[in-house]
Design a protein around this motif. Structure first.
Motif, mmCIF file in Angstrom:
data_model
loop_
_atom_site.group_PDB
_atom_site.id
_atom_site.type_symbol
_atom_site.label_atom_id
_atom_site.label_comp_id
_atom_site.label_asym_id
_atom_site.label_seq_id
_atom_site.Cartn_x
_atom_site.Cartn_y
_atom_site.Cartn_z
ATOM 1 N N GLN A 1 -11.664 -4.067 10.394
ATOM 2 C CA GLN A 1 -11.533 -2.767 9.704
ATOM 3 C C GLN A 1 -10.964 -2.925 8.290
ATOM 4 O OE1 GLN A 1 -9.685 -3.717 12.357
ATOM 5 N NE2 GLN A 1 -7.725 -2.672 12.495
ATOM 6 N N ASP B 1 -9.190 1.109 6.127
ATOM 7 C CA ASP B 1 -10.598 1.533 6.081
ATOM 8 C C ASP B 1 -10.739 2.934 5.497
ATOM 9 O OD1 ASP B 1 -9.307 2.810 8.149
ATOM 10 O OD2 ASP B 1 -10.957 2.627 9.576
ATOM 11 N N ARG C 1 -9.398 4.653 17.020
ATOM 12 C CA ARG C 1 -9.743 4.834 15.607
ATOM 13 C C ARG C 1 -10.285 6.255 15.402
ATOM 14 N NH1 ARG C 1 -8.482 0.444 13.312
ATOM 15 N NH2 ARG C 1 -9.049 1.278 11.288
ATOM 16 N N ARG D 1 0.835 3.105 14.232
ATOM 17 C CA ARG D 1 2.146 2.613 14.658
ATOM 18 C C ARG D 1 2.815 3.564 15.658
ATOM 19 N NH1 ARG D 1 4.634 -1.335 11.854
ATOM 20 N NH2 ARG D 1 3.482 -2.250 10.113
ATOM 21 N N ARG E 1 -1.706 -10.996 11.965
ATOM 22 C CA ARG E 1 -2.104 -9.579 11.998
ATOM 23 C C ARG E 1 -3.334 -9.353 11.117
ATOM 24 N NH1 ARG E 1 0.471 -4.627 10.160
ATOM 25 N NH2 ARG E 1 2.207 -5.794 9.280
ATOM 26 N N ASP F 1 -6.871 -7.696 12.281
ATOM 27 C CA ASP F 1 -7.303 -6.457 11.626
ATOM 28 C C ASP F 1 -8.539 -6.670 10.744
ATOM 29 O OD1 ASP F 1 -5.163 -5.021 12.693
ATOM 30 O OD2 ASP F 1 -3.885 -5.324 10.942
ATOM 31 N N LYS G 1 0.810 -1.229 0.000
ATOM 32 C CA LYS G 1 0.000 0.000 0.000
ATOM 33 C C LYS G 1 0.841 1.276 0.000
ATOM 34 C CE LYS G 1 -1.838 -1.015 3.892
ATOM 35 N NZ LYS G 1 -1.210 -2.288 4.241
ATOM 36 N N ARG H 1 8.262 -8.387 2.587
ATOM 37 C CA ARG H 1 8.559 -7.737 3.872
ATOM 38 C C ARG H 1 9.884 -8.200 4.453
ATOM 39 N NH1 ARG H 1 4.520 -4.468 7.018
ATOM 40 N NH2 ARG H 1 4.869 -3.445 5.042
HETATM 41 O O1 CDP Z 1 2.127 -1.808 5.969
HETATM 42 P P1 CDP Z 1 1.471 -2.689 6.969
HETATM 43 O O2 CDP Z 1 0.223 -3.314 6.444
HETATM 44 O O3 CDP Z 1 2.395 -3.649 7.625
HETATM 45 O O4 CDP Z 1 1.020 -1.788 8.179
HETATM 46 P P2 CDP Z 1 0.343 -0.382 8.280
HETATM 47 O O5 CDP Z 1 -0.503 -0.063 7.102
HETATM 48 O O6 CDP Z 1 1.404 0.561 8.687
HETATM 49 O O7 CDP Z 1 -0.671 -0.622 9.502
HETATM 50 C C1 CDP Z 1 -0.203 -1.046 10.762
HETATM 51 C C2 CDP Z 1 -1.401 -1.463 11.592
HETATM 52 O O8 CDP Z 1 -2.226 -0.330 11.847
HETATM 53 C C3 CDP Z 1 -2.335 -2.507 10.990
HETATM 54 O O9 CDP Z 1 -1.896 -3.825 11.254
HETATM 55 C C4 CDP Z 1 -3.662 -2.207 11.681
HETATM 56 O O10 CDP Z 1 -3.716 -2.801 12.957
HETATM 57 C C5 CDP Z 1 -3.588 -0.700 11.879
HETATM 58 N N1 CDP Z 1 -4.323 0.054 10.848
HETATM 59 C C6 CDP Z 1 -5.703 0.116 10.939
HETATM 60 O O11 CDP Z 1 -6.300 -0.515 11.810
HETATM 61 N N2 CDP Z 1 -6.416 0.911 10.086
HETATM 62 C C7 CDP Z 1 -5.783 1.607 9.118
HETATM 63 N N3 CDP Z 1 -6.493 2.391 8.312
HETATM 64 C C8 CDP Z 1 -4.376 1.521 8.984
HETATM 65 C C9 CDP Z 1 -3.675 0.719 9.852
#
Ligand code: CDP
Length: 210
Positions: free
Chosen positions: A180, A129, A109, A36, A173, A177, A13, A155
Motif C-alpha cells: 500500500q 495510499d 482498509r 493504530r 514494517r 507495508d 508525514k 523516532r
Molecule cells: O508514522 P508511522 O509511519 O510510524 O505510522 P502511521 O502513519 O501512523 O501508520 C501506522 C501503520 O498503519 C503503518 O505501518 C501501516 O501498516 C498502516 N497504514 C496503512 O496501511 N495505510 C495508511 N494509509 C496509513 C497507515
C-alpha cells in the motif's frame, strides 16, 4: 481541495502534514492513527489481527472518533463513562509491531477508507495510499522518504529506544507495508534525509504555490 502526503514509516508525514495544514488554514487527517487505534482495540480485546470479520465486529461495537486537529490528530473511544483518549496508547512498540498485519486486510482498509472519504474537504490527508487508493483525484500529492538511519534517529527521540532496534523495526514494517506504500505516479517526491522539518514544510508549500 485535498492535499495528500504519503511516505514510509517515520518519514515525518504527520509533522509535515500538520505544518502544511496550519499554513493553509485547514485540518490534517492521519489515516495511520485509525489503523493504530483499530490495532490497539484488537490487542486489548485479544482479537486475532488477521481475523477480518472479528475485527469488523469489534470496531462496530467500539465507536471511534478521529479528531483531525491541525496541532495533532487524536482518536477517542466512546464508552459509558465518557470518551477515552487512545492516542498515546496507539503509539507503542506493540502497536507498531502489530498494525501492518491488520492493515493488510482489504476489509480493514475499506473500513478506514470509508471514514476518510466521509470527511468534508478541504484537508491534508496523510498516510501510505492517500494519493493512490483513497484520493486519486487530490489537488496535489507528495511522497516523503528518508534513509532508515535518519528515520530511526528521529523516532528514537519519541520512543526512547535503542536506535539499531528502532531502525530494524522500521525496515521490517516498511517491508510489510510495501503493497500500500507505492508512490502515486503524479506525486512530488521529497527525500527528507538532509532537511529539517521547516525545510520540508517549505518545500511542500513552495510546490503548492507553483
Ligand atoms: O508514522 P508511522 O509511519 O510510524 O505510522 P502511521 O502513519 O501512523 O501508520 C501506522 C501503520 O498503519 C503503518 O505501518 C501501516 O501498516 C498502516 N497504514 C496503512 O496501511 N495505510 C495508511 N494509509 C496509513 C497507515
Amino acid at each position: 481541495m485535498i492535499v495528500t502526503i504519503d511516505g514510509v514509516a517515520a518519514s515525518g508525514k504527520s509533522s509535515v502534514a500538520g505544518g502544511v495544514a496550519r499554513a493553509l488554514g485547514m485540518p490534517y487527517v492521519s489515516s495511520g492513527l485509525l489503523y493504530r487505534a483499530a490495532t490497539l482495540l484488537a490487542l486489548e480485546a485479544g482479537t486475532d489481527l488477521g481475523d477480518a470479520p472479528a475485527l469488523l465486529q469489534l470496531l462496530e461495537r467500539s465507536p471511534l472518533r478521529l479528531e483531525p486537529l491541525p496541532e495533532g490528530n487524536a482518536v477517542f473511544l466512546a464508552g459509558p463513562q465518557g470518551e477515552r483518549d487512545l492516542t498515546a496508547d496507539a503509539h507503542t512498540g506493540e502497536v507498531d509491531a502489530g498494525v501492518s498485519a491488520l492493515a493488510q486486510l482489504p476489509e480493514l482498509r475499506g473500513w478506514v477508507n470509508a471514514r476518510l472519504r466521509a470527511l468534508t474537504p478541504p484537508f491534508v490527508a496523510e498516510g501510505r495510499d492517500m494519493g493512490t487508493a483513497v484520493f486519486p483525484g487530490a489537488s496535489a500529492k507528495f511522497f516523503l522518504t528518508a534513509s532508515p538511519r535518519v528515520r530511526a534517529l528521529r523516532r528514537v527521540k519519541e520512543r526512547l529506544d535503542d536506535v539499531d532496534a528502532v531502525e530494524a523495526a522500521l525496515i521490517a514494517r516498511d517491508a510489510k507495508d510495501r503493497q500500500q506504500s507505492q508512490p502515486a505516479a503524479d506525486a512530488h517526491r521529497i527525500d527528507t534525509s538532509e532537511l529539517d522539518l521547516p525545510g520540508v514544510i517549505a518545500a511542500v508549500l513552495a510546490e503548492l504555490e507553483r
